[in-house]
Design a protein around this motif. Sequence first.
Motif, PDB file in Angstrom:
ATOM      1  N   ARG A  61     -83.294 -17.663   6.071  1.00 25.80           N
ATOM      2  CA  ARG A  61     -84.479 -18.440   5.670  1.00 25.80           C
ATOM      3  C   ARG A  61     -85.733 -17.568   5.756  1.00 25.80           C
ATOM      4  NH1 ARG A  61     -86.620 -22.793   3.864  1.00 25.80           N
ATOM      5  NH2 ARG A  61     -88.103 -24.067   5.012  1.00 25.80           N
ATOM      6  N   LYS A  62     -85.865 -16.774   6.821  1.00 24.93           N
ATOM      7  CA  LYS A  62     -87.007 -15.876   6.955  1.00 24.93           C
ATOM      8  C   LYS A  62     -87.039 -14.858   5.813  1.00 24.93           C
ATOM      9  CE  LYS A  62     -87.315 -15.997  12.002  1.00 24.93           C
ATOM     10  NZ  LYS A  62     -87.067 -15.214  13.227  1.00 24.93           N
ATOM     11  N   LYS A  63     -85.869 -14.332   5.496  1.00 23.97           N
ATOM     12  CA  LYS A  63     -85.781 -13.346   4.418  1.00 23.97           C
ATOM     13  C   LYS A  63     -86.168 -13.982   3.084  1.00 23.97           C
ATOM     14  CE  LYS A  63     -82.697  -9.846   2.584  1.00 23.97           C
ATOM     15  NZ  LYS A  63     -81.459  -9.135   2.729  1.00 23.97           N
ATOM     16  N   ASP A  64     -85.690 -15.194   2.816  1.00 21.67           N
ATOM     17  CA  ASP A  64     -86.038 -15.904   1.587  1.00 21.67           C
ATOM     18  C   ASP A  64     -87.538 -16.174   1.509  1.00 21.67           C
ATOM     19  OD1 ASP A  64     -83.436 -15.914   0.707  1.00 21.67           O
ATOM     20  OD2 ASP A  64     -83.027 -17.988   1.307  1.00 21.67           O
ATOM     21  N   LYS A  65     -88.142 -16.596   2.635  1.00 16.28           N
ATOM     22  CA  LYS A  65     -89.586 -16.859   2.658  1.00 16.28           C
ATOM     23  C   LYS A  65     -90.369 -15.583   2.386  1.00 16.28           C
ATOM     24  CE  LYS A  65     -90.247 -20.965   5.453  1.00 16.28           C
ATOM     25  NZ  LYS A  65     -90.927 -21.518   6.638  1.00 16.28           N
ATOM     26  N   ALA A  66     -89.957 -14.489   3.001  1.00 18.30           N
ATOM     27  CA  ALA A  66     -90.642 -13.207   2.797  1.00 18.30           C
ATOM     28  C   ALA A  66     -90.541 -12.780   1.340  1.00 18.30           C
ATOM     29  CB  ALA A  66     -90.057 -12.136   3.713  1.00 18.30           C
TER      30      ALA A  66
END
Length: 153
Positions: A134-139
């Motif tokens: 999720r963090k990677k997708d948001k970034a």
Amino acid sequence: MPARVFGCRQDDTDHLLLGKNALETGAVSGTGEGRHTTTRRHLVTLDNGGLLIDMPGWRELGILSAGAGMDESFADIKALAAACRFADCSHANEPGCAIRRALESGELNPEHYQSYLKLRAESEFNEMSFLDKRKKDKAFGKHIKSVLKQKGK
């Protein structure tokens, strides 16, 4: 339009893999989207010992815990990487990179190396936790927005 699997029309695929037409197949839409033809799972043993899985509705099957198998399948790459000048070599542009040297000399097949990179990246992604993904997708989303914002100026 017939579906394509491994560069073959879907109605020819089971014939090529099984030596006969054994599985029901159907056409795909103009966008390449498939339509469900089968309604149950099939596990087919191929003559060469491989297994073919037909799972209606599944678009992909991920690889989990592939590290040990990759070390075995790509032992040549692991051995070359151990000969790199730097232990943390990214094999991109560091001096003394044994992987780059092997690629340039033809000792290492570029397609084999690309397969290794692709499987390693997929394995690393599948090993990530939900929160990390999720963090990677948001970034990535933030990056896309900033690029679009820059283009708009």
